[in-house]
Design a protein around this motif. Structure first.
Motif, mmCIF file in Angstrom:
data_model
loop_
_atom_site.group_PDB
_atom_site.id
_atom_site.type_symbol
_atom_site.label_atom_id
_atom_site.label_comp_id
_atom_site.label_asym_id
_atom_site.label_seq_id
_atom_site.Cartn_x
_atom_site.Cartn_y
_atom_site.Cartn_z
ATOM 1 N N ALA A 155 -16.772 -20.080 -14.650
ATOM 2 C CA ALA A 155 -15.689 -21.057 -14.781
ATOM 3 C C ALA A 155 -16.208 -22.488 -14.863
ATOM 4 N N LEU A 156 -17.487 -22.692 -14.542
ATOM 5 C CA LEU A 156 -18.068 -24.031 -14.533
ATOM 6 C C LEU A 156 -18.948 -24.308 -15.743
ATOM 7 N N ARG A 157 -19.030 -23.348 -16.683
ATOM 8 C CA ARG A 157 -19.907 -23.523 -17.832
ATOM 9 C C ARG A 157 -19.261 -22.968 -19.089
ATOM 10 N N THR A 158 -19.902 -23.183 -20.224
ATOM 11 C CA THR A 158 -19.369 -22.719 -21.504
ATOM 12 C C THR A 158 -19.675 -21.248 -21.734
ATOM 13 N N GLY A 159 -20.923 -20.857 -21.481
ATOM 14 C CA GLY A 159 -21.342 -19.478 -21.708
ATOM 15 C C GLY A 159 -20.919 -18.566 -20.568
ATOM 16 N N PRO A 160 -20.884 -17.259 -20.833
ATOM 17 C CA PRO A 160 -20.471 -16.311 -19.800
ATOM 18 C C PRO A 160 -21.570 -16.042 -18.771
ATOM 19 N N VAL A 161 -21.149 -15.586 -17.600
ATOM 20 C CA VAL A 161 -22.063 -15.098 -16.563
ATOM 21 C C VAL A 161 -21.606 -13.692 -16.207
ATOM 22 N N TRP A 162 -22.494 -12.717 -16.428
ATOM 23 C CA TRP A 162 -22.154 -11.329 -16.164
ATOM 24 C C TRP A 162 -23.046 -10.770 -15.063
ATOM 25 N N ALA A 163 -22.435 -10.176 -14.054
ATOM 26 C CA ALA A 163 -23.198 -9.540 -12.978
ATOM 27 C C ALA A 163 -23.735 -8.194 -13.454
ATOM 28 N N GLY A 164 -24.949 -7.883 -13.054
ATOM 29 C CA GLY A 164 -25.561 -6.586 -13.323
ATOM 30 C C GLY A 164 -26.416 -6.185 -12.144
ATOM 31 N N PHE A 165 -26.571 -4.883 -11.930
ATOM 32 C CA PHE A 165 -27.200 -4.394 -10.702
ATOM 33 C C PHE A 165 -28.450 -3.576 -11.008
ATOM 34 N N ALA A 166 -29.472 -3.792 -10.192
ATOM 35 C CA ALA A 166 -30.753 -3.124 -10.400
ATOM 36 C C ALA A 166 -30.746 -1.701 -9.864
ATOM 37 N N THR A 167 -29.925 -1.412 -8.858
ATOM 38 C CA THR A 167 -29.898 -0.062 -8.272
ATOM 39 C C THR A 167 -28.479 0.475 -8.330
ATOM 40 N N ALA A 168 -27.797 0.507 -7.206
ATOM 41 C CA ALA A 168 -26.405 0.982 -7.176
ATOM 42 C C ALA A 168 -25.479 -0.097 -7.713
ATOM 43 N N GLY A 169 -24.290 0.331 -8.142
ATOM 44 C CA GLY A 169 -23.309 -0.624 -8.644
ATOM 45 C C GLY A 169 -23.229 -0.606 -10.154
ATOM 46 N N GLN A 170 -22.084 -1.020 -10.659
ATOM 47 C CA GLN A 170 -21.838 -1.066 -12.096
ATOM 48 C C GLN A 170 -21.359 -2.456 -12.495
ATOM 49 N N PRO A 171 -21.780 -2.928 -13.673
ATOM 50 C CA PRO A 171 -22.657 -2.264 -14.632
ATOM 51 C C PRO A 171 -24.127 -2.409 -14.255
ATOM 52 N N LYS A 172 -24.952 -1.536 -14.815
ATOM 53 C CA LYS A 172 -26.385 -1.641 -14.590
ATOM 54 C C LYS A 172 -26.948 -2.857 -15.328
ATOM 55 N N ALA A 173 -28.030 -3.366 -14.798
ATOM 56 C CA ALA A 173 -28.644 -4.550 -15.389
ATOM 57 C C ALA A 173 -29.029 -4.314 -16.850
ATOM 58 N N ALA A 174 -29.502 -3.109 -17.182
ATOM 59 C CA ALA A 174 -29.929 -2.831 -18.559
ATOM 60 C C ALA A 174 -28.771 -2.953 -19.534
#
Length: 243
Positions: A155-174
């Protein structure tokens, strides 16, 4: 030992020796901010000293009635809600030292500010997409908190920020890296990975390799783990418990 309770920064631990070096640097930075405060690192797993060894070492340095234990963790996941209180209970029983447990680092405004500063230092363009990399947890609320942090930053920038997870959780970083790569090609911006990590480690290294493999000729920017930039937050968490 003075009447000021010492601070034990309790980190997860890693097989990567750089992690211990960073945690030690964080605790040294906190001590620089508060001359006279004794600070020590300890680890829940994979490294020494563990919490018990850290407390015993402090006892050997002088009379020790109580100490502050601060979990150097970002989310209220298993390590914060189970491992830490279990270790604290066991060590209290074994040593007789009163251990006051502070709040985790969390993902408040201080952490967001540190992430944004890391991105500025790495010259991340405002319109570039960012993979906000977290370890991930089997506790969904912990992963949800990372997604919330990503949304607040976006919300503070123009480009998106997407969370990704290295182990458990979705979506995976890859999977998120593929999205970031597509955005980079479309907007002629670099592939950006910002780790929600206090210290370097093997999980971060694996994601960095994956990012570079996927990026091809597209530039890749990796910001530094937050490390000593959170020393002020660590001290604030200490003060909230120790008064």
């Amino acid at each position: 030992m003075s009447g000021v309770p010492p601070l034990i920064g309790l980190a997860h631990g890693s097989r990567d020796p750089r992690a211990a070096e960073t945690i030690e640097a964080v605790m040294a930075a906190v001590a620089e901010l508060r001359p006279g405060l004794v600070t020590r690192p300890a680890y829940l797993d994979l490294m020494e000293p563990d919490l018990g060894q850290a407390v015993v070492a402090l006892q050997q340095e002088g009379e020790l009635a109580r100490a502050v234990v601060l979990p150097l963790l970002f989310t209220q996941a298993f390590h914060a809600t189970v491992d830490t209180p279990t270790a604290v209970g066991e060590v209290t029983g074994e040593t007789g030292v009163e251990l006051l447990v502070g709040d985790i680092l969390g993902m408040g405004d201080e952490v967001l500010a540190a992430l944004r500063a890391a991105a500025r230092t790495a010259d991340v363009p405002d319109d570039a997409a960012i993979l906000l990399l977290a370890v991930g947890s089997s506790v969904q609320s912990a992963n949800d908190a990372v997604h919330d942090l990503a949304g607040r930053w976006a919300a503070l920038r123009t480009g998106p920020v997407w969370a990704g997870f290295a182990t458990a959780g979705q979506p995976k970083a890859a999977a998120v890296l593929e999205q970031v790569g597509e955005h980079a090609v479309t907007t002629d911006t670099p592939v950006v990975v910002v780790p929600l990590f206090l210290a370097p480690g093997l999980l971060l290294d694996a994601t960095v390799r994956r990012a570079r493999d996927l990026a091809g000729d597209v530039p890749v920017l990796i910001t530094e783990p937050l490390g000593t930039t959170l020393a002020g937050l660590v001290l604030a968490r200490y003060d909230a418990v120790a008064g």
